[in-house]
Write a protein that holds these residues in place. Structure first.
Motif, short mmCIF file in Angstrom:
data_model
loop_
_atom_site.label_atom_id
_atom_site.label_comp_id
_atom_site.label_asym_id
_atom_site.label_seq_id
_atom_site.Cartn_x
_atom_site.Cartn_y
_atom_site.Cartn_z
N SER A 1 -6.66 -6.54 102.64
CA SER A 1 -8.02 -6.86 102.83
C SER A 1 -8.70 -5.40 103.13
O SER A 1 -9.67 -5.16 102.72
CB SER A 1 -8.18 -8.07 103.60
N ALA A 2 -8.01 -5.03 103.82
CA ALA A 2 -8.66 -3.65 104.58
C ALA A 2 -8.70 -2.59 103.54
O ALA A 2 -9.42 -1.84 103.47
CB ALA A 2 -8.15 -3.18 105.71
N SER A 3 -7.71 -2.64 102.52
CA SER A 3 -7.50 -1.76 101.38
C SER A 3 -8.48 -1.97 100.41
O SER A 3 -9.25 -0.77 100.04
CB SER A 3 -6.27 -1.74 100.81
N LEU A 4 -8.74 -3.21 99.99
CA LEU A 4 -10.03 -3.45 99.37
C LEU A 4 -11.18 -3.22 99.71
O LEU A 4 -11.99 -2.43 99.00
CB LEU A 4 -9.82 -5.02 98.93
N VAL A 5 -11.84 -3.38 101.02
CA VAL A 5 -12.93 -2.88 101.64
C VAL A 5 -12.90 -1.33 101.63
O VAL A 5 -14.06 -0.84 101.22
CB VAL A 5 -12.92 -3.49 103.13
N ALA A 6 -11.81 -0.77 102.08
CA ALA A 6 -12.02 0.50 102.11
C ALA A 6 -12.12 1.46 101.00
O ALA A 6 -12.97 2.26 100.69
CB ALA A 6 -10.84 1.20 102.79
N ARG A 7 -11.42 0.88 99.66
CA ARG A 7 -11.64 1.35 98.49
C ARG A 7 -13.04 1.16 97.85
O ARG A 7 -13.72 2.03 97.42
CB ARG A 7 -10.64 0.57 97.32
N LEU A 8 -13.57 0.05 98.12
CA LEU A 8 -14.99 -0.17 97.70
C LEU A 8 -16.00 0.79 98.45
O LEU A 8 -17.15 1.36 97.73
CB LEU A 8 -15.59 -1.64 98.00
N ALA A 9 -15.80 1.03 99.83
CA ALA A 9 -16.47 1.69 100.43
C ALA A 9 -16.27 3.28 100.19
O ALA A 9 -17.08 4.13 100.41
CB ALA A 9 -16.31 1.54 101.89
N ALA A 10 -15.04 3.77 99.78
CA ALA A 10 -14.82 5.17 99.66
C ALA A 10 -15.01 5.55 98.17
O ALA A 10 -15.07 6.84 98.17
CB ALA A 10 -13.34 5.33 100.07
N LEU A 11 -15.30 4.80 97.48
CA LEU A 11 -15.34 5.14 95.98
C LEU A 11 -16.56 6.32 95.67
O LEU A 11 -16.02 7.15 94.87
CB LEU A 11 -15.54 4.05 94.84
N PRO A 12 -17.56 6.04 96.29
CA PRO A 12 -18.72 7.18 95.78
C PRO A 12 -18.32 8.39 96.38
O PRO A 12 -18.96 9.28 95.70
CB PRO A 12 -19.93 6.41 96.68
N ARG B 1 -20.04 -7.55 103.26
CA ARG B 1 -20.73 -6.93 104.79
C ARG B 1 -19.63 -6.13 105.40
O ARG B 1 -20.10 -4.92 105.85
CB ARG B 1 -20.65 -8.23 105.72
N ALA B 2 -18.54 -6.33 105.12
CA ALA B 2 -17.51 -5.29 105.57
C ALA B 2 -17.47 -3.96 104.77
O ALA B 2 -17.46 -2.79 105.36
CB ALA B 2 -15.85 -5.90 105.40
N THR B 3 -17.72 -3.93 103.51
CA THR B 3 -17.80 -2.84 102.69
C THR B 3 -18.99 -1.82 103.20
O THR B 3 -18.76 -0.54 103.30
CB THR B 3 -17.99 -3.14 101.40
N THR B 4 -20.15 -2.57 103.45
CA THR B 4 -21.20 -1.81 103.79
C THR B 4 -20.95 -1.23 105.06
O THR B 4 -21.42 0.00 105.37
CB THR B 4 -22.48 -2.90 104.20
N ALA B 5 -20.37 -1.93 106.42
CA ALA B 5 -20.21 -1.43 107.54
C ALA B 5 -19.25 -0.19 107.48
O ALA B 5 -19.23 0.76 107.97
CB ALA B 5 -19.62 -2.35 108.31
N THR B 6 -18.28 -0.12 106.43
CA THR B 6 -17.17 0.92 106.27
C THR B 6 -17.76 1.96 105.71
O THR B 6 -17.41 3.20 105.95
CB THR B 6 -15.86 0.31 105.67
N LYS B 7 -18.78 1.71 104.67
CA LYS B 7 -19.54 3.18 104.04
C LYS B 7 -20.33 3.77 105.17
O LYS B 7 -20.37 5.09 105.07
CB LYS B 7 -20.54 2.35 103.30
N ALA B 8 -20.99 2.99 106.36
CA ALA B 8 -21.54 3.44 107.34
C ALA B 8 -20.79 4.30 108.20
O ALA B 8 -20.95 5.55 108.63
CB ALA B 8 -22.38 2.32 108.10
N ALA B 9 -19.59 3.81 108.57
CA ALA B 9 -18.45 4.53 108.99
C ALA B 9 -18.11 5.91 108.62
O ALA B 9 -17.81 6.93 109.00
CB ALA B 9 -17.15 3.80 109.24
N ILE B 10 -17.82 5.64 107.09
CA ILE B 10 -17.64 6.92 106.10
C ILE B 10 -18.73 7.98 106.29
O ILE B 10 -18.31 9.26 106.72
CB ILE B 10 -17.16 6.61 105.18
N ARG B 11 -19.84 7.67 106.27
CA ARG B 11 -21.05 8.52 106.32
C ARG B 11 -20.99 9.41 107.76
O ARG B 11 -21.37 10.43 107.62
CB ARG B 11 -22.08 7.90 106.22
N THR B 12 -20.84 8.50 108.67
CA THR B 12 -20.87 9.16 110.36
C THR B 12 -19.84 10.00 110.49
O THR B 12 -19.91 11.22 111.00
CB THR B 12 -20.96 7.82 111.09
#
Length: 356
Positions: A91-102, A68-79
């Motif tokens: 934990s924030a690093s793990l979530v951010a890496r998963l969200a930023a990879l693409p 859930r955190a990764t999905t929300a972070t991906k949305a923040a990155i898109r916006t």
């Protein structure tokens, strides 16, 4: 430069204070900043100042929470479309890496510290998530290296300017404390790391007219209230809950106390020194570094007797407090200038963008 900070929450902690200060100050260095977090009073304050904020559920170390955190972070990155992501803690690093990879965004981590037993796991995760890891104190960098993380960068925490404070006497009156009563302030979450149980045992050994303010909340609140009652000190310990007015409390207190089992570079200690308040704190990692230039007394971990002795030596001796306050002000201005911190991060982030 568009910088997205990712952090679990934006409440009262030291990492949160650092993010808020960096987001507010970034414009002076050509940053456009945004914060993705689980929310809190600091996020609300940033939003009121025009800093974009995004809500990200706290991962809580569960697979569903991370998703859930990764999905929300991906949305923040898109916006927000950042050029670089600055994650705070593991934990924030793990979530951010998963969200930023693409998007292949450069990701850097600010490591604020973990318990001694967690360094190996933290180093293992950070090696795979972060291009650069910033440790907030020399001791935490040394521990990361020993755990297998090569070349962490050290940028000590700093104290950003605080808002104007309410009159000392007025703050004391609100909390029912006499103008001349000795007051110690502990600005810390009521969680196991902070060892309030040790502090309460120490406080039971301090003279009866002194008052202890506990500014923070957490999972141990009811247990600590019960322990204060068992020790017969409930009338001298005030549980103030989560606070957004710590500068006012510092202005009204005489001494700050922190009895943690571990710390990175506690912003609470730096804020106390900047407010001219001497500190009594356990001799651990970043605390030791923060007080190396003066401004406080360090005591052994889990030692109520030594903590009580140090508190008594300051609470009832205005001259000793004044001497340490002068040392602490000089030290924090010399070693923890926010302009130096921002220049260091600015160079680091721009280098990461240029290399991507």
């Amino acid at each position: 430069m568009r910088v997205l900070h990712v952090i679990s929450e934006m409440g009262t902690g030291g990492a949160e204070a650092l993010v808020a200060g960096m987001a507010r100050s970034g414009a002076h260095y050509g940053w456009q900043s945004a914060v993705a977090s689980g929310g809190g009073h600091r996020a609300e304050a940033l939003r009121a100042c025009g800093v974009p904020t995004f809500t990200v559920p706290v991962a809580q170390r569960r697979a569903t929470g991370v998703l859930r955190a990764t999905t929300a972070t991906k949305a923040a990155i898109r916006t927000f479309r950042p050029q670089v992501v600055l994650a705070h803690n593991v934990s924030a690093s793990l979530v951010a890496r998963l969200a930023a990879l693409p998007r292949k965004l450069p990701l850097l981590t600010v490591f604020h510290g973990v318990a001694d037993t967690d360094y190996t796991g933290a180093a293992r995760i950070l090696k795979h998530t972060s291009r650069t890891v910033v440790a907030v104190a020399d001791a935490t960098a040394d521990r990361l290296r020993a755990a297998g993380l090569p070349d962490p960068v050290v940028i000590p925490n700093a104290v950003f300017p605080q808002p104007e404070r309410v009159d000392r006497t007025a703050v004391r009156a609100v909390h029912g404390v006499a103008p001349d009563a000795p007051v110690a302030l502990c600005p810390a979450r009521l969680e196991p790391q902070k060892r309030h149980d040790v502090l309460l045992e120490a406080w039971a050994k301090v003279d009866d007219d002194a008052v202890l303010w506990l500014a923070g909340d957490g999972s141990l609140r009811d247990e600590l209230r019960q322990r204060a009652a068992e020790l017969g000190i409930s009338d001298r310990v005030r549980f103030l809950g989560n606070r957004c007015d710590v500068p006012d409390l510092l202005a009204a207190a005489d001494v700050t106390v922190l009895t943690s089992d571990w710390e990175g570079m506690p912003v609470a200690v730096l804020e106390s020194l900047a407010a001219g308040r001497p500190v009594v704190a356990t001799d651990v990692d970043g605390v030791r570094q923060a007080l190396a230039g003066g401004g406080g007394l360090v005591v052994p971990r889990r030692d109520p007797g030594a903590t009580a002795d140090a508190l008594r030596s300051l609470l009832f001796d205005p001259g000793a407090r004044a001497r340490l306050a002068e040392e602490g002000l000089a030290s924090v201005h010399r070693e923890h200038d926010p302009r130096l911190l921002m220049r260091s991060y600015d160079e680091l982030l721009r280098t990461a963008i240029g290399a991507s």
